[in-house]
Design a protein around this motif. Structure first.
Motif, mmCIF file in Angstrom:
data_model
loop_
_atom_site.group_PDB
_atom_site.id
_atom_site.type_symbol
_atom_site.label_atom_id
_atom_site.label_comp_id
_atom_site.label_asym_id
_atom_site.label_seq_id
_atom_site.Cartn_x
_atom_site.Cartn_y
_atom_site.Cartn_z
ATOM 1 N N TYR A 196 0.842 -1.192 0.000
ATOM 2 C CA TYR A 196 0.000 0.000 0.000
ATOM 3 C C TYR A 196 0.880 1.245 0.000
ATOM 4 O O TYR A 196 2.039 1.217 0.447
ATOM 5 C CB TYR A 196 -0.903 0.009 1.243
ATOM 6 N N PRO A 197 0.355 2.376 -0.500
ATOM 7 C CA PRO A 197 1.125 3.626 -0.464
ATOM 8 C C PRO A 197 1.055 4.241 0.925
ATOM 9 O O PRO A 197 0.110 3.989 1.677
ATOM 10 C CB PRO A 197 0.404 4.498 -1.504
ATOM 11 N N VAL A 198 2.027 5.063 1.269
ATOM 12 C CA VAL A 198 2.008 5.699 2.582
ATOM 13 C C VAL A 198 0.992 6.839 2.622
ATOM 14 O O VAL A 198 0.711 7.398 3.697
ATOM 15 C CB VAL A 198 3.402 6.208 2.992
ATOM 16 N N ALA A 199 0.418 7.191 1.463
ATOM 17 C CA ALA A 199 -0.687 8.167 1.399
ATOM 18 C C ALA A 199 -1.505 7.861 0.155
ATOM 19 O O ALA A 199 -0.959 7.492 -0.887
ATOM 20 C CB ALA A 199 -0.160 9.597 1.357
ATOM 21 N N PHE A 200 -2.836 7.972 0.272
ATOM 22 C CA PHE A 200 -3.723 7.731 -0.873
ATOM 23 C C PHE A 200 -4.026 9.049 -1.590
ATOM 24 O O PHE A 200 -4.396 10.042 -0.942
ATOM 25 C CB PHE A 200 -5.035 7.096 -0.418
ATOM 26 N N THR A 201 -3.889 9.042 -2.920
ATOM 27 C CA THR A 201 -4.225 10.222 -3.714
ATOM 28 C C THR A 201 -5.018 9.796 -4.947
ATOM 29 O O THR A 201 -5.176 8.601 -5.213
ATOM 30 C CB THR A 201 -2.953 10.961 -4.182
ATOM 31 N N GLY A 202 -5.474 10.778 -5.723
ATOM 32 C CA GLY A 202 -6.202 10.465 -6.942
ATOM 33 C C GLY A 202 -7.630 10.057 -6.675
ATOM 34 O O GLY A 202 -8.250 10.493 -5.703
ATOM 35 N N ASN A 203 -8.168 9.169 -7.524
ATOM 36 C CA ASN A 203 -9.582 8.799 -7.433
ATOM 37 C C ASN A 203 -9.812 7.394 -6.900
ATOM 38 O O ASN A 203 -10.904 6.840 -7.024
ATOM 39 C CB ASN A 203 -10.254 8.941 -8.800
ATOM 40 N N GLU A 204 -8.774 6.777 -6.301
ATOM 41 C CA GLU A 204 -8.950 5.441 -5.731
ATOM 42 C C GLU A 204 -7.918 5.182 -4.641
ATOM 43 O O GLU A 204 -6.888 5.863 -4.549
ATOM 44 C CB GLU A 204 -8.831 4.365 -6.817
#
Length: 375
Positions: A196-204
């Motif tokens: 997983y990314p350390v932060a969620f961005t974008g549309n998902e």
């Protein structure tokens, strides 16, 4: 429940007046409080109680074999409940820590390995706590409950953080919990990996899973949460579900407890919406949906093994993963024997296999980290 009520409940069980609800409560109560003595009973009473339960099992055993299926009664499980408590009291009285011999194996523990974006590996166990790392404005820490937590700071670069991938992995005999940057809570079973990314961005919000995990996803309508596995992708807005996607299993199973999820096969030939109480199974391009006992799917997360008409091969795979043991069958045909029962996963492995042996259909021998299964 007060000690007096527990004593009354146990007395009903001993005298044969316990209802199915009474037996179910005693079993579930033990699973929740399996490390402490249930109530004040002297040693001789405990011995008498165990003897009586054993007699009950002997009388019922002949009627428990039906069409190759073996069912473990609540009485069988309670035998180990009170035998275990009795032995625990004697060990405490001797002021000696329990020793595990070559013929027994301790249960797994809360531990995992975290691989940061820069490749650095951290062993997450009881000795490591507090702040662990900082990546592009995101603080990674471990709280007192043994959970991995990601905290995003306003000064951090969200775009840069989203490009940094962390990997949480468990080996045999390990499990762990992580609270993702969006607040979603994930329980990771043994022999599993979550990327997983350390932060969620974008549309998902996209994560990748190998093995098994239980998800409680934070609601965010503008940013659907997606779990990608080898055979499928699951998309949700905010819900509770379990995914079993081990590479040594033919099918990938998704079990929904709350909300709704959309399951799509990897080839995108099939898409289905499943509802609470349903489970989808994906095998290649084939998907099926059926109603199931959701308690069975999340038993591992709640601290016990629960199997309903499950074959021995499936049961022993779970035992192998949690106790970090290899399993050897003297007769391969035994793997198709079917059992039903419940037992705490925080017992030593000897207690788990003794419960299965109550059926007289199968026998086990533990040597170091190997279990030999015979009939």
């Amino acid at each position: 429940m007060e000690d007096k009520e527990l004593n009354e409940l146990w007395e009903r069980f001993r005298s044969g007046r316990a209802t199915p609800e009474d037996e179910a409560f005693l079993e579930s109560w033990y699973l929740k409080h399996n490390q402490s003595a249930p109530f004040e009973v002297n040693d001789q009473e405990r011995v008498d109680d165990v003897d009586q339960v054993w007699d009950d099992i002997q009388k019922k055993r002949s009627s428990k074999k039906l069409n190759g299926r073996y069912r473990l009664t609540a009485a069988a499980i309670l035998l180990f409940v009170f035998t275990g408590t009795y032995c625990l009291l004697h060990r405490k009285a001797q002021d000696a820590a329990p020793r595990i011999s070559k013929t027994d194996v301790k249960p797994g523990k809360n531990q995992a390995t975290l691989t940061l974006a820069n490749g650095k590996k951290l062993i997450l166990n009881n000795t490591l706590s507090g702040k662990l790392a900082n990546e592009a404005g995101v603080t990674i820490s471990k709280n007192s409950k043994g959970e991995l937590i990601y905290t995003t700071h306003e000064s951090g670069s969200t775009k840069q953080s989203s490009n940094r991938i962390n990997t949480l992995a468990t080996s045999k005999g390990e499990q762990y919990q992580v609270i993702l940057p969006d607040g979603s809570h994930v329980w990771l079973n043994a022999v599993s990996t979550l990327k997983y990314p350390v932060a969620f961005t974008g549309n998902e919000r996209l994560v990748e899973l190998t093995g098994e995990a239980y998800f409680e996803v934070a609601h965010n309508k503008a940013m659907p949460f997606k779990v990608k596995t080898r055979q499928q992708q699951v998309e949700v807005l905010g819900t509770h579900f379990n995914i079993n996607a081990y590479t040594d299993e033919k099918t990938t199973a998704t079990t929904l407890l709350e909300g709704s999820v959309k399951v799509t096969t990897a080839s995108r030939n099939q898409k289905m919406i499943i509802k609470p109480g349903e489970q989808s199974t994906v095998n290649g391009d084939t998907m099926n949906v059926q109603e199931v006992d959701t308690d069975e799917a999340v038993a591992w997360k709640n601290g016990y093994f629960l199997f309903n008409d499950e074959n021995l091969a499936g049961i022993m795979k779970k035992v192998s993963r949690w106790y970090n043991v290899e399993v050897e069958y003297k007769d391969a045909a035994m793997q198709s024997l079917v059992f039903s029962g419940t037992v705490s996963k925080y017992q030593n492995v000897s207690q788990v296999i003794k419960t299965l042996e109550l059926t007289n259909a199968v026998h086990f021998k533990v040597l170091d980290n190997r279990i030999i299964v015979s009939n």
